[in-house]
Write a protein that holds these residues in place. Structure first.
Motif, PDB file in Angstrom:
ATOM      1  N   GLU A  75       0.823  -1.220   0.000  1.00 55.59           N
ATOM      2  CA  GLU A  75       0.000   0.000   0.000  1.00 55.59           C
ATOM      3  C   GLU A  75       0.856   1.269   0.000  1.00 55.59           C
ATOM      4  N   ASN A  76       1.849   1.306  -0.895  1.00 58.89           N
ATOM      5  CA  ASN A  76       2.706   2.484  -1.082  1.00 58.89           C
ATOM      6  C   ASN A  76       3.515   2.869   0.154  1.00 58.89           C
ATOM      7  N   GLN A  77       3.835   1.898   0.973  1.00 60.19           N
ATOM      8  CA  GLN A  77       4.718   2.202   2.092  1.00 60.19           C
ATOM      9  C   GLN A  77       5.621   1.013   2.395  1.00 60.19           C
ATOM     10  N   LEU A  78       6.747   1.331   3.011  1.00 63.21           N
ATOM     11  CA  LEU A  78       7.739   0.335   3.390  1.00 63.21           C
ATOM     12  C   LEU A  78       7.811   0.223   4.902  1.00 63.21           C
ATOM     13  N   GLU A  79       8.065  -0.980   5.365  1.00 61.01           N
ATOM     14  CA  GLU A  79       8.423  -1.197   6.760  1.00 61.01           C
ATOM     15  C   GLU A  79       9.739  -1.968   6.760  1.00 61.01           C
ATOM     16  N   ILE A  80      10.766  -1.385   7.369  1.00 61.94           N
ATOM     17  CA  ILE A  80      12.087  -1.996   7.383  1.00 61.94           C
ATOM     18  C   ILE A  80      12.526  -2.205   8.828  1.00 61.94           C
ATOM     19  N   ALA A  81      12.914  -3.423   9.152  1.00 65.18           N
ATOM     20  CA  ALA A  81      13.460  -3.704  10.481  1.00 65.18           C
ATOM     21  C   ALA A  81      14.882  -3.164  10.533  1.00 65.18           C
ATOM     22  N   ILE A  82      15.182  -2.381  11.563  1.00 66.29           N
ATOM     23  CA  ILE A  82      16.503  -1.762  11.648  1.00 66.29           C
ATOM     24  C   ILE A  82      17.151  -2.072  12.988  1.00 66.29           C
ATOM     25  N   ARG A  83      18.428  -1.756  13.065  1.00 69.01           N
ATOM     26  CA  ARG A  83      19.195  -1.946  14.295  1.00 69.01           C
ATOM     27  C   ARG A  83      20.192  -0.809  14.431  1.00 69.01           C
ATOM     28  N   GLY A  84      20.577  -0.484  15.641  1.00 64.86           N
ATOM     29  CA  GLY A  84      21.682   0.435  15.861  1.00 64.86           C
ATOM     30  C   GLY A  84      22.985  -0.313  15.679  1.00 64.86           C
ATOM     31  N   ILE A  85      23.944   0.282  14.972  1.00 66.44           N
ATOM     32  CA  ILE A  85      25.154  -0.470  14.647  1.00 66.44           C
ATOM     33  C   ILE A  85      26.251  -0.308  15.690  1.00 66.44           C
ATOM     34  N   ASP A  86      26.057   0.573  16.676  1.00 65.11           N
ATOM     35  CA  ASP A  86      27.050   0.688  17.736  1.00 65.11           C
ATOM     36  C   ASP A  86      26.331   0.864  19.070  1.00 65.11           C
ATOM     37  N   ASN A  87      27.095   0.881  20.152  1.00 62.67           N
ATOM     38  CA  ASN A  87      26.502   0.951  21.490  1.00 62.67           C
ATOM     39  C   ASN A  87      25.678   2.212  21.695  1.00 62.67           C
ATOM     40  N   ILE A  88      26.172   3.334  21.185  1.00 67.95           N
ATOM     41  CA  ILE A  88      25.454   4.600  21.355  1.00 67.95           C
ATOM     42  C   ILE A  88      24.101   4.532  20.667  1.00 67.95           C
ATOM     43  N   SER A  89      24.104   4.058  19.426  1.00 65.24           N
ATOM     44  CA  SER A  89      22.851   3.987  18.663  1.00 65.24           C
ATOM     45  C   SER A  89      21.872   3.026  19.313  1.00 65.24           C
ATOM     46  N   ARG A  90      22.370   1.873  19.751  1.00 65.39           N
ATOM     47  CA  ARG A  90      21.478   0.907  20.399  1.00 65.39           C
ATOM     48  C   ARG A  90      20.909   1.480  21.693  1.00 65.39           C
ATOM     49  N   GLY A  91      21.757   2.192  22.437  1.00 66.47           N
ATOM     50  CA  GLY A  91      21.288   2.790  23.683  1.00 66.47           C
ATOM     51  C   GLY A  91      20.222   3.844  23.453  1.00 66.47           C
ATOM     52  N   ARG A  92      20.390   4.637  22.409  1.00 60.98           N
ATOM     53  CA  ARG A  92      19.418   5.693  22.136  1.00 60.98           C
ATOM     54  C   ARG A  92      18.114   5.117  21.603  1.00 60.98           C
ATOM     55  N   LEU A  93      18.196   4.071  20.813  1.00 60.89           N
ATOM     56  CA  LEU A  93      16.968   3.415  20.358  1.00 60.89           C
ATOM     57  C   LEU A  93      16.218   2.813  21.545  1.00 60.89           C
ATOM     58  N   PHE A  94      16.963   2.229  22.485  1.00 58.73           N
ATOM     59  CA  PHE A  94      16.331   1.679  23.686  1.00 58.73           C
ATOM     60  C   PHE A  94      15.681   2.788  24.506  1.00 58.73           C
ATOM     61  N   SER A  95      16.363   3.941  24.569  1.00 62.27           N
ATOM     62  CA  SER A  95      15.804   5.080  25.303  1.00 62.27           C
ATOM     63  C   SER A  95      14.520   5.571  24.648  1.00 62.27           C
ATOM     64  N   PHE A  96      14.501   5.579  23.309  1.00 65.36           N
ATOM     65  CA  PHE A  96      13.293   5.973  22.585  1.00 65.36           C
ATOM     66  C   PHE A  96      12.146   5.032  22.923  1.00 65.36           C
ATOM     67  N   GLU A  97      12.449   3.733  22.926  1.00 64.49           N
ATOM     68  CA  GLU A  97      11.417   2.737  23.212  1.00 64.49           C
ATOM     69  C   GLU A  97      10.894   2.892  24.638  1.00 64.49           C
ATOM     70  N   ARG A  98      11.809   3.116  25.567  1.00 67.57           N
ATOM     71  CA  ARG A  98      11.426   3.240  26.970  1.00 67.57           C
ATOM     72  C   ARG A  98      10.554   4.473  27.205  1.00 67.57           C
ATOM     73  N   ASN A  99      10.815   5.543  26.440  1.00 60.47           N
ATOM     74  CA  ASN A  99      10.079   6.798  26.623  1.00 60.47           C
ATOM     75  C   ASN A  99       8.987   7.011  25.571  1.00 60.47           C
ATOM     76  N   ASN A 100       8.690   5.954  24.800  1.00 60.68           N
ATOM     77  CA  ASN A 100       7.635   6.026  23.779  1.00 60.68           C
ATOM     78  C   ASN A 100       7.834   7.203  22.823  1.00 60.68           C
ATOM     79  N   LYS A 101       9.048   7.319  22.296  1.00 67.41           N
ATOM     80  CA  LYS A 101       9.355   8.401  21.368  1.00 67.41           C
ATOM     81  C   LYS A 101       9.565   7.852  19.962  1.00 67.41           C
ATOM     82  N   GLU A 102       9.491   8.746  18.995  1.00 66.36           N
ATOM     83  CA  GLU A 102       9.783   8.380  17.618  1.00 66.36           C
ATOM     84  C   GLU A 102      10.348   9.604  16.903  1.00 66.36           C
ATOM     85  N   ILE A 103      11.021   9.372  15.794  1.00 65.89           N
ATOM     86  CA  ILE A 103      11.565  10.457  14.978  1.00 65.89           C
ATOM     87  C   ILE A 103      10.793  10.497  13.665  1.00 65.89           C
ATOM     88  N   LYS A 104      10.300  11.673  13.319  1.00 61.93           N
ATOM     89  CA  LYS A 104       9.573  11.848  12.064  1.00 61.93           C
ATOM     90  C   LYS A 104      10.475  12.572  11.064  1.00 61.93           C
TER      91      LYS A 104
END
Length: 291
Positions: A75-104
């Protein structure tokens, strides 16, 4: 425990798919689903009734599965599973999840506006599918990058688009993401720069050199400093060569466009050759001094 009736129900709902009921032991059965549209090598593994209910609620036959990395198009959209490639990125993604945040993210791509959302909280199709992949030993899902207003013709350039978004996210938020890798390497932990307060980003689509992005990702994950240095050097080396080429090209265009070029051709050609030799020699000296 899954049984033949469950298999029959799935076959009736998804006649295009290959569905098998396996029973390795008397008290252990599971169902495999393959022949998925877009990627015939993928196989979904259903181990219990929860997996069955999850698959039964998915529009599997309407999804196009990406070949190069875990993702789907519909339906004209993509969903891609992603990962943080280093500790900082993984930590910030975890922080986003914990605080129910997203980036638009808003971006102009092929003369149209696309919207992307880096989400860790939305229960997407791909996050549910990822837990069912038989190759995913963790049986868990990753954050999702949702990209809207994409046509099927755009799928051939999704890797370039993902590279662009990933690099710009790293520059603005210190989050370097990539498509899911089942054997992630852990890099050095560094003190991150302060996260910006905003969570909406407008990007310009840029076509990065895929090889340079790969070198950058490897360098970010590498713990052995000499190897990290070599990865970064390959990036610098590329632009050194390109800079030399552009400078030589401009000099050549200038000489050819001179009004007296045809009258003094031998002299000008000799100058061009000498300039090229000088550029090559300088480039070699610079490269040698950095190694």
């Amino acid at each position: 425990m899954l049984n033949a009736d469950d298999k029959l129900q799935l076959e009736n709902k998804f006649p295009e798919l290959k569905i098998k009921l396996e029973q390795p032991t008397v008290d252990n059965t599971y169902i495999t689903i393959s022949n998925l549209k877009g990627n015939k090598n993928l196989e979904l593994l259903l181990g219990d009734n929860e997996d069955f209910d999850s698959v039964n609620s998915l529009p599997l036959t309407e999804l196009i599965f990406l070949e190069d990395f875990i993702g789907i198009y519909y339906e004209n959209q993509l969903e891609i599973a992603i990962r943080g490639i280093d500790n900082i990125s993984r930590g910030r993604l975890f922080s986003f999840e914990r605080n129910n945040k997203e980036i638009k993210i808003t971006m102009s791509f092929k003369q149209k506006k696309i919207e992307a959302i880096l989400s860790t909280m939305e229960q997407t199709y791909i996050s549910r599918i990822q837990t069912l992949l038989s190759t995913n030993g963790r049986r868990s899902s990753s954050p999702t990058l949702i990209i809207k207003n994409i046509t099927e013709k755009d799928l051939s350039e999704i890797r370039k688009l993902l590279n662009c978004i990933s690099f710009d996210l790293n520059f603005n938020f210190g989050i370097m993401v990539d498509s899911v890798d089942y054997n992630p390497q852990f890099g050095l932990f560094k003190r991150p720069r302060k996260m910006p307060e905003y969570n909406e980003l407008t990007l310009t689509y840029k076509t990065y050199q895929p090889e340079l992005i790969e070198y950058y990702k490897i360098a970010k994950q590498m713990t052995y400093l000499p190897f990290k240095y070599l990865c970064y050097f390959h990036i610098i080396e590329f632009f050194m060569d390109k800079s030399s080429y552009l400078e030589a090209k401009e000099k050549l265009k200038y000489i050819i466009s001179r009004p007296d070029f045809h009258y003094n051709m031998d002299e000008y050609i000799s100058n061009v050759v000498n300039n090229l030799k000088e550029e090559v020699a300088n480039n070699i000296i610079i490269k040698s001094s950095t190694l």
